[in-house]
Every structure is written in structure tokens, then in C-alpha cells.
Design an enzyme around this catalytic site. Structure first.
Site, PDB file in Angstrom:
ATOM      1  N   LYS A  65       4.835  17.724  -3.270  1.00 40.97           N
ATOM      2  CA  LYS A  65       3.780  17.555  -2.256  1.00 40.97           C
ATOM      3  C   LYS A  65       4.386  17.125  -0.912  1.00 40.97           C
ATOM      4  O   LYS A  65       4.011  17.632   0.134  1.00 40.97           O
ATOM      5  CB  LYS A  65       2.752  16.506  -2.714  1.00 40.97           C
ATOM      6  N   ARG A 140      -6.918  10.042  -6.544  1.00 41.23           N
ATOM      7  CA  ARG A 140      -6.153  10.008  -7.799  1.00 41.23           C
ATOM      8  C   ARG A 140      -7.050   9.686  -8.976  1.00 41.23           C
ATOM      9  O   ARG A 140      -6.578   9.704 -10.119  1.00 41.23           O
ATOM     10  CB  ARG A 140      -5.065   8.956  -7.693  1.00 41.23           C
ATOM     11  N   ARG A 179      16.149  11.653  -7.152  1.00 40.54           N
ATOM     12  CA  ARG A 179      15.676  11.697  -5.760  1.00 40.54           C
ATOM     13  C   ARG A 179      16.182  10.514  -4.930  1.00 40.54           C
ATOM     14  O   ARG A 179      16.123   9.366  -5.377  1.00 40.54           O
ATOM     15  CB  ARG A 179      14.140  11.683  -5.822  1.00 40.54           C
ATOM     16  N   ARG A 224      13.333   5.140  -4.544  1.00 44.51           N
ATOM     17  CA  ARG A 224      12.077   4.396  -4.673  1.00 44.51           C
ATOM     18  C   ARG A 224      12.120   3.551  -5.946  1.00 44.51           C
ATOM     19  O   ARG A 224      12.612   4.013  -6.974  1.00 44.51           O
ATOM     20  CB  ARG A 224      10.910   5.380  -4.754  1.00 44.51           C
ATOM     21  N   ARG A 235       3.391   6.839 -14.758  1.00 46.08           N
ATOM     22  CA  ARG A 235       2.802   7.622 -13.663  1.00 46.08           C
ATOM     23  C   ARG A 235       2.232   8.932 -14.208  1.00 46.08           C
ATOM     24  O   ARG A 235       1.156   9.376 -13.797  1.00 46.08           O
ATOM     25  CB  ARG A 235       3.855   7.891 -12.579  1.00 46.08           C
TER      26      ARG A 235
HETATM   27  P1  AMP Z   1       3.072   8.341  -4.310  1.00 48.04           P
HETATM   28  O1  AMP Z   1       4.005   8.148  -3.177  1.00 48.04           O
HETATM   29  O2  AMP Z   1       1.899   9.213  -3.975  1.00 48.04           O
HETATM   30  O3  AMP Z   1       3.750   8.738  -5.594  1.00 48.04           O
HETATM   31  O4  AMP Z   1       2.420   6.893  -4.601  1.00 48.04           O
HETATM   32  C1  AMP Z   1       3.230   5.787  -4.980  1.00 48.04           C
HETATM   33  C2  AMP Z   1       2.380   4.748  -5.670  1.00 48.04           C
HETATM   34  O5  AMP Z   1       1.382   4.241  -4.767  1.00 48.04           O
HETATM   35  C3  AMP Z   1       1.591   5.243  -6.872  1.00 48.04           C
HETATM   36  O6  AMP Z   1       2.367   5.287  -8.061  1.00 48.04           O
HETATM   37  C4  AMP Z   1       0.484   4.204  -6.943  1.00 48.04           C
HETATM   38  O7  AMP Z   1       0.943   2.979  -7.467  1.00 48.04           O
HETATM   39  C5  AMP Z   1       0.160   3.975  -5.471  1.00 48.04           C
HETATM   40  N1  AMP Z   1      -0.868   4.930  -4.981  1.00 48.04           N
HETATM   41  C6  AMP Z   1      -0.710   5.911  -4.060  1.00 48.04           C
HETATM   42  N2  AMP Z   1      -1.855   6.581  -3.859  1.00 48.04           N
HETATM   43  C7  AMP Z   1      -2.765   6.020  -4.690  1.00 48.04           C
HETATM   44  C8  AMP Z   1      -4.128   6.287  -4.972  1.00 48.04           C
HETATM   45  N3  AMP Z   1      -4.807   7.283  -4.352  1.00 48.04           N
HETATM   46  N4  AMP Z   1      -4.759   5.506  -5.887  1.00 48.04           N
HETATM   47  C9  AMP Z   1      -4.116   4.511  -6.516  1.00 48.04           C
HETATM   48  N5  AMP Z   1      -2.823   4.203  -6.315  1.00 48.04           N
HETATM   49  C10 AMP Z   1      -2.139   4.960  -5.408  1.00 48.04           C
END
Ligand code: AMP
Length: 278
Positions: A65, A140, A179, A224, A235
Site C-alpha cells: 500500500k 480496519r 523491510r 519498524r 497483525r
Molecule cells: P500500518 O502502518 O498501517 O501497518 O499501521 C501500524 C499500526 O498502527 C497497526 O498495526 C495498528 O496498531 C495501528 N493502526 C494503524 N491504523 C489503524 C486503524 N485504522 N485502526 C486501528 N489501529 C491502526
């Protein structure tokens, strides 16, 4: 915003102001109007009469993404709104939201719907979202999708496209655990698929952390804290249980487009671009 309109104006006018360069017969703008005013006028017209591009970029962690989003930004002149990036910034700044989110994020869990919906509700009202926006990592959960629909309906809007990137789970672990990221730009590297030029190996054939540097700035890359096999299990579990049902929610609207993201990035982009067509 490096908008479509400014690019068009630059192409048309080759940087001239339109304030009398062609005398009273200025072919592009009347001589009372500057380029900036003309751009503003076109932007206002588009944002008033055209439907906004409200795109959900959907897919499991590691599906690409973050790679596709900048291309869509460029194509449609709309910003990428990544709740993950916004939450990581809040964690780094130690804000109230950041302090609440930090532990759950590190473990690969989901931050509360209330927090993320609040963040997005405020963000999409900002000026750069006038022509639309790309949601990356949001919604999400079904509750977040319903809350989003409600906020949009309040403004006479709706989600116009859900681009769902599909990649088998077994491919994701290798993608995620290899990554490395350049923090300030978000540039992404991979030890196998896209190594930085500086990468050096230790005796056991693993890259040494101090050799992982950004190609352009030479600054240190980072991993990360949730890009580990342990956090990935959680996840992915959350993704299948809480996030995938969102596709069924939007399916009846006819806006869901699935894209095979287990192919070369150029092919993924070609398919995404087709999926974005009305
Ligand atoms: P990402 O960078 O999108 O993988 O997000 C990293 C982390 O942020 C996720 O594993 C969640 O802990 C939190 N997070 C990001 N977006 C959301 C969302 N829409 N709802 C809940 N937690 C989120």
C-alpha cells in the site's frame, strides 16, 4: 498542494503570469487575473462540481500500500492519509494519543476505533482533501468503515473506490521482516528485493545494521518495531478477522476492485491504475 492545476497552468503558460504578457489580448487569462487566481478558480470549480476521489487502499501489512499510494497521489493530486504514519508521528512526539497507542502498536494490535476515527475525521476536513484523498490503513474494522460512511454522508460524499491488494499470507513474512525504512521520507528498502547500496553482510550472511543507509541522504535506516514475525502473526490475525469483512460491506456499492499484488511493482501499478478508472 502540487496540484494538477498548477502543473497544467505551468504547461500552458510556461511560467508567465497572464497579467498583460500578451497585452489586452492575453489568450489564456484576462489581464486582471494572475495564474494563482486562475488556479484557485479552477480548483474551486472542480471541488464544487466534481465528485471527490475517496479511495480506500486496502490490503494486509506488506501488500505494498505504501508503495502504490504515492503513485496515486501523483496521478490524482490527492493526499495519502496513513493512520499508521499519523500514529507513529504521535508516538514519536509523545502526544496523549501516542502514549495511548504505543504499546498496542508495538504488539501488532489495533488502536481503538475512537482514536483513529477522530484522527481521520479531522484530517479529511483539511484543505488539501478538497479533491479527495487516499486512505491507507483505514478503515480496519467494520465499525470504522461505518463511522467513515457517516462522516462522509454528512458532507454528501461516499467512498468512490476500494482498491484491494491481494498477497498470500506466506509471502508477507519475508516482505515484512526484510523491510528497512528511511524515517523522514518513508522510503522503503528490502534486504533481498531492494537493498540499499551501502548494505554489507556479516559472517553469517546477515546485513549489518550499521551498513543500512538511505541511498539518497546516507542517513541510517530503521526497522519498524512491529515488523517482526511475532507481531506479524497478530497483525494478520486482526486483518483476516476484523478488516476483511469491510470488503463485503462495500461490495454491494460496486466500488471494490481486487488487484493481484504478488507480482512485479510495475504490473501492480498498471492494474491499480486500471482499477481507478470510473
Ligand atoms: P500500518 O502502518 O498501517 O501497518 O499501521 C501500524 C499500526 O498502527 C497497526 O498495526 C495498528 O496498531 C495501528 N493502526 C494503524 N491504523 C489503524 C486503524 N485504522 N485502526 C486501528 N489501529 C491502526
Amino acid at each position: 498542494m502540487a496540484s494538477l492545476f498548477s502543473k497544467l497552468a505551468a504547461l500552458l503558460c510556461d511560467g508567465t503570469t497572464g497579467t498583460g504578457d500578451y497585452g489586452d489580448n492575453d489568450p489564456v487569462y484576462p489581464n486582471t487575473q494572475t495564474i494563482e487566481e486562475a488556479i484557485q478558480k479552477s480548483e474551486d470549480k472542480f471541488s464544487t462540481y466534481w465528485p471527490r476521489n475517496i479511495i480506500i487502499l486496502f490490503g494486509p501489512p506488506g501488500s505494498g500500500k505504501g508503495t502504490v499510494a504515492p503513485n496515486i497521489e501523483e496521478l490524482l493530486s490527492t493526499p495519502q492519509l496513513s493512520t499508521g504514519d499519523m500514529l507513529r508521528a504521535a508516538v514519536a512526539q509523545k502526544t496523549e494519543v501516542g502514549l495511548k497507542a504505543q504499546e498496542v502498536m508495538k504488539a501488532g494490535g489495533l488502536v481503538s476505533d475512537e482514536i483513529v476515527v477522530g484522527i481521520i475525521r479531522d484530517r479529511i476536513r483539511e484543505d488539501d482533501c478538497k479533491l479527495g484523498f487516499i486512505l491507507d490503513g483505514f478503515p480496519r474494522t467494520l465499525e470504522q468503515a461505518q463511522a467513515l460512511d457517516k462522516v462522509l454522508a454528512g458532507e454528501g460524499d461516499r467512498v468512490t473506490k476500494v482498491v484491494a491488494l491481494t498477497v498470500p499470507d506466506e509471502v508477507l513474512e519475508e516482505r515484512i521482516c526484510g523491510r528497512w525504512i528511511h524515517k523522514s521520507t518513508g522510503r522503503s528498502y528490502h534486504v533481498k528485493f531492494a537493498p540499499p547500496k551501502s548494505m554489507a553482510m556479516d559472517d553469517s550472511g546477515k546485513p549489518t545494521p550499521e551498513s543500512m543507509k538511505d541511498d539518497e541522504t546516507g542517513e541510517a535506516l530503521m526497522q519498524r518495531p512491529d515488523d517482526t514475525s511475532e507481531a506479524l502473526v497478530k497483525r494478520l490475525e486482526g486483518y483476516h478477522k476484523e478488516t476483511v469483512p469491510i470488503l463485503e460491506h462495500y461490495q454491494p456499492e460496486g466500488v471494490v476492485k481486487k488487484v493481484n499484488a504478488n507480482v512485479k511493482p510495475t504490473l501492480v501499478w498498471e492494474e491499480v491504475r486500471n482499477a481507478l478508472k470510473r
